[in-house]
Design an enzyme around this catalytic site. Structure first.
Site, PDB file in Angstrom:
ATOM      1  N   ARG A 332      61.821  66.998 -17.251  1.00  0.00           N
ATOM      2  CA  ARG A 332      60.437  67.333 -16.879  1.00  0.00           C
ATOM      3  C   ARG A 332      60.355  67.416 -15.362  1.00  0.00           C
ATOM      4  NH1 ARG A 332      55.143  63.619 -17.930  1.00  0.00           N
ATOM      5  NH2 ARG A 332      56.137  62.398 -16.282  1.00  0.00           N
ATOM      6  N   HIS A 336      62.013  73.206 -11.718  1.00  0.00           N
ATOM      7  CA  HIS A 336      61.189  73.847 -10.694  1.00  0.00           C
ATOM      8  C   HIS A 336      61.509  73.364  -9.276  1.00  0.00           C
ATOM      9  CE1 HIS A 336      57.469  70.900 -10.781  1.00  0.00           C
ATOM     10  NE2 HIS A 336      58.562  70.282 -10.441  1.00  0.00           N
TER      11      HIS A 336
HETATM   12  C1  LIG Z   1      59.627  65.791  -9.644  1.00  0.00           C
HETATM   13  S1  LIG Z   1      60.495  64.326 -10.009  1.00  0.00           S
HETATM   14  C2  LIG Z   1      60.366  64.294 -11.773  1.00  0.00           C
HETATM   15  C3  LIG Z   1      60.582  62.942 -12.363  1.00  0.00           C
HETATM   16  C4  LIG Z   1      60.450  62.850 -13.882  1.00  0.00           C
HETATM   17  N1  LIG Z   1      61.289  63.790 -14.586  1.00  0.00           N
HETATM   18  C5  LIG Z   1      59.008  63.007 -14.307  1.00  0.00           C
HETATM   19  O1  LIG Z   1      58.654  64.014 -14.913  1.00  0.00           O
HETATM   20  O2  LIG Z   1      58.206  62.084 -14.033  1.00  0.00           O
HETATM   21  C6  LIG Z   1      62.186  64.837  -9.779  1.00  0.00           C
HETATM   22  C7  LIG Z   1      63.185  63.716  -9.956  1.00  0.00           C
HETATM   23  O3  LIG Z   1      64.506  64.261  -9.750  1.00  0.00           O
HETATM   24  C8  LIG Z   1      65.284  63.229  -9.151  1.00  0.00           C
HETATM   25  N2  LIG Z   1      66.491  63.812  -8.527  1.00  0.00           N
HETATM   26  C9  LIG Z   1      66.566  64.588  -7.418  1.00  0.00           C
HETATM   27  N3  LIG Z   1      67.847  64.918  -7.172  1.00  0.00           N
HETATM   28  C10 LIG Z   1      68.595  64.351  -8.153  1.00  0.00           C
HETATM   29  C11 LIG Z   1      69.982  64.370  -8.477  1.00  0.00           C
HETATM   30  N4  LIG Z   1      70.868  65.050  -7.728  1.00  0.00           N
HETATM   31  N5  LIG Z   1      70.401  63.710  -9.577  1.00  0.00           N
HETATM   32  C12 LIG Z   1      69.524  63.025 -10.352  1.00  0.00           C
HETATM   33  N6  LIG Z   1      68.176  62.990 -10.117  1.00  0.00           N
HETATM   34  C13 LIG Z   1      67.727  63.639  -9.022  1.00  0.00           C
HETATM   35  C14 LIG Z   1      64.322  62.611  -8.163  1.00  0.00           C
HETATM   36  O4  LIG Z   1      64.754  61.333  -7.749  1.00  0.00           O
HETATM   37  C15 LIG Z   1      63.032  62.582  -8.971  1.00  0.00           C
HETATM   38  O5  LIG Z   1      62.885  61.374  -9.667  1.00  0.00           O
END
Ligand SMILES: C[S@@+](CC[C@H](N)C(=O)[O-])C[C@H]1O[C@@H](n2cnc3c(N)ncnc32)[C@H](O)[C@@H]1O
Length: 447
Positions: A332, A336
């Site tokens: 989720r 994007h």
């Molecule tokens: C917009 S947030 C969405 C969080 C969750 N899926 C939600 O819907 O509440 C994007 C997430 O991607 C994680 N993220 C960014 N780069 C990442 C990576 N290389 N590997 C794993 N997670 C990552 C961030 O830490 C963040 O928690």
């Protein structure tokens, strides 16, 4: 457009409006008699009637408003956002909730409570009253209405509004500069965006959030946005995702395992665990985030931890995926955040370890262009296939992704193309009673 066509369009819109008004009135009466009503889950009829009314009003305005006026209003639209940000920052809704709704609160009292000079308060509040977000009862006396009332005592939702007015807003100011710099835009890098330009950093948005600030007294402090962002994901998820739980057949997954890839604190998994208790979960995110997730689950659903139905795993989604053959890989608000090439890497890492019955569920805004999409149900004429105005939130979030990450919201066709390039097939777009939807993908050799 010839005058006769314009007149015909106006009449057709009024007819759409009057049919939708009947549906809404009926639905409001049902809601009034139903104490079990869930505010974020409209019935299908109410959802369609709302879309029709919002779309028709938008088109009516475009037909009748003086075009220069409309363009100027759009040019200055950021002040609507700034006014709302001030109101949210000052917790105006909470403060006004203490007043008698019939009498409101006078601007002198509001000024003392918020620290905003009394003579400026009306300047901030009146545009919001004209947009029906607060109401002015008599000169200088303000109160909540149904819209502002939604912000009262709701810290996750308040955070969801707030994050969009902090660093994210600052990033948006550099979008034109970056778009006109062909070197940057052609680079398509997720760390050469309006965000880096505006904040004067080389760090990605995620790294920047993690970096401590160093105030003049030499102490180190976590950025304010860290907590606000985490809570915002919960608040935004609740508002936009509730229909996703009703409009996808989660029950059919039985006791399958759902891997929440880039889970944050696992807001969507938490909701699913409450509603579908047989499901098992693996939450993955960056190390600093996943440790925070465990604390949230301990508080909210401790039995999931004590019965080993949820695991917390530090995992970089660009690396090989350790959980093989799970029923669902949920993402989720992940696709994007990334340009196409990175999305293909993330998807390919999943494709490598998916079983024949595994599925990827990408949950995001599903962009519906004015010219329509073969995958999505069209609006009734004379509205454009995407209902016009209804799509504004998705388009704004699309630009937001561009400013922060060189990312984007995607059309169904975009999702299908990503899937194909990663050795997957898109099997269905689940249109939900929300601005968000679910793109379901499976291996391209799956039965
Ligand atoms: C917009 S947030 C969405 C969080 C969750 N899926 C939600 O819907 O509440 C994007 C997430 O991607 C994680 N993220 C960014 N780069 C990442 C990576 N290389 N590997 C794993 N997670 C990552 C961030 O830490 C963040 O928690």
């Amino acid at each position: 457009m010839p005058v006769e066509d314009k007149v015909q369009t106006l009449r057709s819109l009024v007819s759409l409006l009057s049919n939708a008004v009947e549906v809404i009135s009926r639905e409001w009466e049902i809601k009034d008699q139903n104490p079990e009503h869930r505010p974020f889950l409209p019935s299908a009829d109410l959802h369609h009637a709302r879309q029709t009314i919002v779309g028709a009003c938008g088109m009516l305005m475009s037909l009748v408003q003086e075009p220069h006026h409309r363009l100027m209003e759009t040019a200055l639209q950021y002040y609507s956002s700034r006014a709302l940000h001030v109101a949210v920052e000052a917790r105006l809704a909470d403060i006004l909730a203490e007043a008698d709704p019939e009498l409101g609160m006078d601007s002198k009292t509001i000024s003392v409570r918020t620290g905003i000079p009394q003579h400026n308060l009306a300047q901030v509040l009146r545009p919001l009253c004209s947009m029906y977000i607060f109401k002015e009862i008599k000169p200088g006396y303000f109160a909540n209405n149904e819209t502002s009332g939604q912000m009262v005592n709701d810290e996750p939702f308040r955070s969801w509004l707030l994050v969009h007015g902090l660093t994210i807003y600052t990033a948006s100011t550099k979008l034109p500069a970056v778009l006109f710099d062909t070197g940057k835009i052609q680079g398509r890098s997720s760390t050469r965006t309006a965000f880096q330009e505006a904040l004067g950093t080389d760090l990605s948005f995620w790294e920047y959030l993690e970096q401590d600030t160093q105030p003049s007294d030499g102490t180190k402090k976590a950025r304010r946005e860290v907590d606000t962002f985490t809570l915002a994901m919960v608040g935004g998820g609740r508002v936009h995702s509730t229909p996703l739980y009703a409009d996808y057949p989660w029950e059919s997954l039985g006791d399958g395992t759902l891997v929440d890839v880039g889970a944050g604190v696992g807001g969507m998994s938490l909701d699913l665990a409450k509603q579908f208790p047989r499901l098992r979960f693996v939450l993955q995110d960056r190390p600093s985030v996943i440790s925070g997730a465990e604390a949230v689950w301990k508080r909210e659903l401790p039995h999931m931890i004590s019965t080993n139905r949820v695991q917390f795993m530090a995992h970089d989604f660009f690396a090989d995926q350790p959980v093989k053959g799970a029923s669902v890989y949920l993402m989720r608000y992940i696709m994007h955040d990334w340009p196409d090439e990175q999305c293909i890497t993330i998807l390919s890492k999943l494709r490598d370890i998916m079983g024949p019955h595994s599925r990827i569920l990408a949950v995001d805004q599903i962009l519906h262009p004015t010219v329509g999409s073969a995958y999505l149900n069209p609006a009734p004429a004379p509205l454009p296939p995407n209902y016009g105005h209804v799509q504004l939130l998705s388009h704004m979030r699309d630009l937001n992704m561009l400013a922060l990450f060189n990312g984007m919201e995607r059309t169904p066709e975009d999702f299908a193309s990503l899937a194909e390039r990663a050795g997957l097939k898109m099997v269905k777009i689940w249109e939900c009673r929300s601005t968000m939807g679910i793109a379901e993908m499976r291996r391209n050799d799956a039965p």
